[in-house]
Design a protein around this motif. Structure first.
Motif, PDB file in Angstrom:
ATOM      1  N   ASN A 175      54.450  10.658  67.345  1.00 39.69           N
ATOM      2  CA  ASN A 175      55.864  10.308  67.431  1.00 39.69           C
ATOM      3  C   ASN A 175      56.234   9.689  68.775  1.00 39.69           C
ATOM      4  O   ASN A 175      57.139   8.855  68.845  1.00 39.69           O
ATOM      5  CB  ASN A 175      56.718  11.547  67.152  1.00 39.69           C
ATOM      6  CG  ASN A 175      56.657  11.952  65.689  1.00 39.69           C
ATOM      7  OD1 ASN A 175      56.648  11.109  64.802  1.00 39.69           O
ATOM      8  ND2 ASN A 175      56.586  13.245  65.432  1.00 39.69           N
ATOM      9  N   ILE A 176      55.543  10.064  69.840  1.00 44.73           N
ATOM     10  CA  ILE A 176      55.757   9.414  71.127  1.00 44.73           C
ATOM     11  C   ILE A 176      55.367   7.942  71.041  1.00 44.73           C
ATOM     12  O   ILE A 176      56.019   7.061  71.616  1.00 44.73           O
ATOM     13  CB  ILE A 176      54.950  10.124  72.235  1.00 44.73           C
ATOM     14  CG1 ILE A 176      55.601  11.479  72.562  1.00 44.73           C
ATOM     15  CG2 ILE A 176      54.869   9.263  73.503  1.00 44.73           C
ATOM     16  CD1 ILE A 176      54.782  12.332  73.508  1.00 44.73           C
ATOM     17  N   LEU A 177      54.302   7.676  70.264  1.00 46.26           N
ATOM     18  CA  LEU A 177      53.847   6.292  70.065  1.00 46.26           C
ATOM     19  C   LEU A 177      54.666   5.569  68.999  1.00 46.26           C
ATOM     20  O   LEU A 177      54.375   4.424  68.659  1.00 46.26           O
ATOM     21  CB  LEU A 177      52.365   6.294  69.659  1.00 46.26           C
ATOM     22  CG  LEU A 177      51.381   6.842  70.709  1.00 46.26           C
ATOM     23  CD1 LEU A 177      49.972   6.895  70.133  1.00 46.26           C
ATOM     24  CD2 LEU A 177      51.412   5.982  71.968  1.00 46.26           C
ATOM     25  N   ASP A 178      55.684   6.267  68.464  1.00 46.35           N
ATOM     26  CA  ASP A 178      56.574   5.692  67.450  1.00 46.35           C
ATOM     27  C   ASP A 178      55.826   5.297  66.180  1.00 46.35           C
ATOM     28  O   ASP A 178      56.124   4.286  65.555  1.00 46.35           O
ATOM     29  CB  ASP A 178      57.322   4.479  68.013  1.00 46.35           C
ATOM     30  CG  ASP A 178      58.597   4.173  67.220  1.00 46.35           C
ATOM     31  OD1 ASP A 178      59.144   5.107  66.609  1.00 46.35           O
ATOM     32  OD2 ASP A 178      59.006   2.994  67.194  1.00 46.35           O
ATOM     33  N   LYS A 179      54.854   6.107  65.797  1.00 50.15           N
ATOM     34  CA  LYS A 179      54.093   5.860  64.575  1.00 50.15           C
ATOM     35  C   LYS A 179      54.432   6.865  63.474  1.00 50.15           C
ATOM     36  O   LYS A 179      53.877   6.806  62.380  1.00 50.15           O
ATOM     37  CB  LYS A 179      52.590   5.929  64.867  1.00 50.15           C
ATOM     38  CG  LYS A 179      52.106   4.913  65.893  1.00 50.15           C
ATOM     39  CD  LYS A 179      52.297   3.490  65.398  1.00 50.15           C
ATOM     40  CE  LYS A 179      51.756   2.484  66.413  1.00 50.15           C
ATOM     41  NZ  LYS A 179      51.954   1.086  65.956  1.00 50.15           N
ATOM     42  N   GLY A 180      55.334   7.792  63.781  1.00 45.27           N
ATOM     43  CA  GLY A 180      55.711   8.803  62.803  1.00 45.27           C
ATOM     44  C   GLY A 180      57.184   8.722  62.478  1.00 45.27           C
ATOM     45  O   GLY A 180      57.679   7.697  62.026  1.00 45.27           O
ATOM     46  N   ILE A 181      57.915   9.802  62.770  1.00 47.15           N
ATOM     47  CA  ILE A 181      59.344   9.838  62.444  1.00 47.15           C
ATOM     48  C   ILE A 181      60.221   9.589  63.663  1.00 47.15           C
ATOM     49  O   ILE A 181      61.437   9.547  63.549  1.00 47.15           O
ATOM     50  CB  ILE A 181      59.722  11.197  61.821  1.00 47.15           C
ATOM     51  CG1 ILE A 181      59.470  12.338  62.824  1.00 47.15           C
ATOM     52  CG2 ILE A 181      58.955  11.430  60.526  1.00 47.15           C
ATOM     53  CD1 ILE A 181      60.021  13.678  62.390  1.00 47.15           C
ATOM     54  N   GLY A 182      59.629   9.458  64.830  1.00 49.63           N
ATOM     55  CA  GLY A 182      60.417   9.300  66.052  1.00 49.63           C
ATOM     56  C   GLY A 182      60.439  10.591  66.839  1.00 49.63           C
ATOM     57  O   GLY A 182      60.611  11.678  66.264  1.00 49.63           O
ATOM     58  N   ILE A 183      60.296  10.507  68.136  1.00 45.05           N
ATOM     59  CA  ILE A 183      60.137  11.703  68.957  1.00 45.05           C
ATOM     60  C   ILE A 183      61.416  12.547  69.022  1.00 45.05           C
ATOM     61  O   ILE A 183      61.356  13.781  69.050  1.00 45.05           O
ATOM     62  CB  ILE A 183      59.675  11.315  70.390  1.00 45.05           C
ATOM     63  CG1 ILE A 183      59.324  12.575  71.193  1.00 45.05           C
ATOM     64  CG2 ILE A 183      60.724  10.473  71.092  1.00 45.05           C
ATOM     65  CD1 ILE A 183      58.193  13.376  70.607  1.00 45.05           C
ATOM     66  N   LYS A 184      62.587  11.921  69.007  1.00 47.19           N
ATOM     67  CA  LYS A 184      63.839  12.684  69.087  1.00 47.19           C
ATOM     68  C   LYS A 184      64.021  13.558  67.853  1.00 47.19           C
ATOM     69  O   LYS A 184      64.305  14.762  67.957  1.00 47.19           O
ATOM     70  CB  LYS A 184      65.027  11.735  69.247  1.00 47.19           C
ATOM     71  CG  LYS A 184      66.360  12.475  69.378  1.00 47.19           C
ATOM     72  CD  LYS A 184      67.506  11.490  69.556  1.00 47.19           C
ATOM     73  CE  LYS A 184      68.841  12.227  69.661  1.00 47.19           C
ATOM     74  NZ  LYS A 184      69.986  11.292  69.829  1.00 47.19           N
ATOM     75  N   ASP A 185      63.857  12.955  66.684  1.00 42.58           N
ATOM     76  CA  ASP A 185      64.005  13.705  65.438  1.00 42.58           C
ATOM     77  C   ASP A 185      62.934  14.789  65.347  1.00 42.58           C
ATOM     78  O   ASP A 185      63.188  15.894  64.867  1.00 42.58           O
ATOM     79  CB  ASP A 185      63.902  12.755  64.250  1.00 42.58           C
ATOM     80  CG  ASP A 185      64.323  13.400  62.936  1.00 42.58           C
ATOM     81  OD1 ASP A 185      65.057  14.401  62.977  1.00 42.58           O
ATOM     82  OD2 ASP A 185      63.908  12.898  61.874  1.00 42.58           O
ATOM     83  N   SER A 186      61.743  14.478  65.821  1.00 38.89           N
ATOM     84  CA  SER A 186      60.643  15.434  65.791  1.00 38.89           C
ATOM     85  C   SER A 186      60.953  16.667  66.642  1.00 38.89           C
ATOM     86  O   SER A 186      60.824  17.806  66.181  1.00 38.89           O
ATOM     87  CB  SER A 186      59.357  14.766  66.278  1.00 38.89           C
ATOM     88  OG  SER A 186      58.292  15.683  66.345  1.00 38.89           O
ATOM     89  N   LEU A 187      61.365  16.439  67.890  1.00 36.91           N
ATOM     90  CA  LEU A 187      61.659  17.552  68.792  1.00 36.91           C
ATOM     91  C   LEU A 187      62.824  18.401  68.291  1.00 36.91           C
ATOM     92  O   LEU A 187      62.782  19.629  68.332  1.00 36.91           O
ATOM     93  CB  LEU A 187      61.952  17.026  70.191  1.00 36.91           C
ATOM     94  CG  LEU A 187      60.753  16.438  70.955  1.00 36.91           C
ATOM     95  CD1 LEU A 187      61.216  15.822  72.260  1.00 36.91           C
ATOM     96  CD2 LEU A 187      59.702  17.513  71.211  1.00 36.91           C
TER      97      LEU A 187
END
Length: 258
Positions: free
Chosen positions: A139-151
């Motif tokens: 998610n940090i690499l923006d390959k998933g759902i996005g780091i903000k939503d993930s955290l």
């Protein structure tokens, strides 16, 4: 071409499922998952490639060890088949995309966690840490759902369940959910974000209720005492799998009602 990828997804799934069987057996015993190589746990004979063909070997050997005749649990083939089916379903939903790999790892971890929890009533911290680190990197690499939503998903699902369970246990004065289950909710929140994580919590409750009703009815039919102690990891995993495969449709259907 679409059928080709489905077949390849299934083959890849049952192959990984064979490896997951090793993980399910060895991780709770804190043994290496790579050494020693696959062998019969009864006679210790090292298995040959023909003994390790997913599903097919178990079928052709009639669920017995070729060397000592020891029965082989049908669950080995079940895990392989289940993994193959889920890999195909993931491909059907997400196609050949990077996000498919993201969810493949989540599904894989959930399969391993489910059967370990069924056998030992534990969820190994190492699996939670591995999955959490992976999803954060993705998610940090923006390959998933996005780091903000993930955290936020991890914080709300894990932290929210921790506070809720602590409150319930304070009232009833007994443990109602293990720490491993709460950590699993947090990891799933990291993978699926706020909406997906909350939906998983809701679905796990429904799945748990259905399982409980079926178990009570079955116990009464068999005139057996009902065991109220059940591993909750498989129910959480079932909710997460449903969310991954159908979550968007479920959320859209729900929002359309208002």
């Amino acid at each position: 071409m679409n059928m080709y990828f489905k077949i390849m997804s299934f083959i890849m799934g049952i192959t990984f499922g064979s490896f997951f069987n090793v993980c399910i057996f060895r991780i709770p015993q804190k043994k290496s998952i790579s050494n020693p190589p696959s062998h019969c746990y009864n006679c210790n004979t090292r298995l040959k490639p023909l003994d390790l063909v997913p599903i097919l070997s178990w079928t052709l050997l009639r669920a017995k060890c070729r060397y000592c005749g020891q029965n082989i649990s049908p669950r080995y083939a079940l895990v392989e088949l289940l993994t193959g089916i889920l890999f195909v379903l993931l491909y059907n939903v997400y196609g050949m995309n990077v996000i498919t790999l993201y969810y493949l790892l989540l599904i894989s971890l959930l399969i391993i966690i489910t059967f370990i929890d069924i056998d030992h009533y534990i969820i190994p911290d190492g699996l939670i840490v591995f999955g959490s680190v992976f999803t954060l990197i993705f998610n940090i690499l923006d390959k998933g759902i996005g780091i903000k939503d993930s955290l936020l998903g991890g914080l709300i699902c894990g932290g929210g369940m921790l506070l809720l369970i602590y409150l319930i246990e304070f009232i009833v004065k007994k443990e109602v959910m293990g720490g491993g289950d709460i950590k699993l909710f947090a990891m799933i929140g990291l993978f699926l974000g706020i909406k997906g994580g909350l939906l998983t919590i809701l679905l796990s409750i429904y799945v748990g209720a259905i399982y409980g009703i079926i178990t009570i009815i079955y116990s009464k039919i068999k005139k057996q005492e009902y065991n109220s102690m059940i591993p909750y990891g498989p129910l959480i995993s079932a909710g997460a799998v449903i969310t991954v495969l159908c979550g968007t449709n479920i959320i859209n259907w729900y929002m359309a009602m208002f």
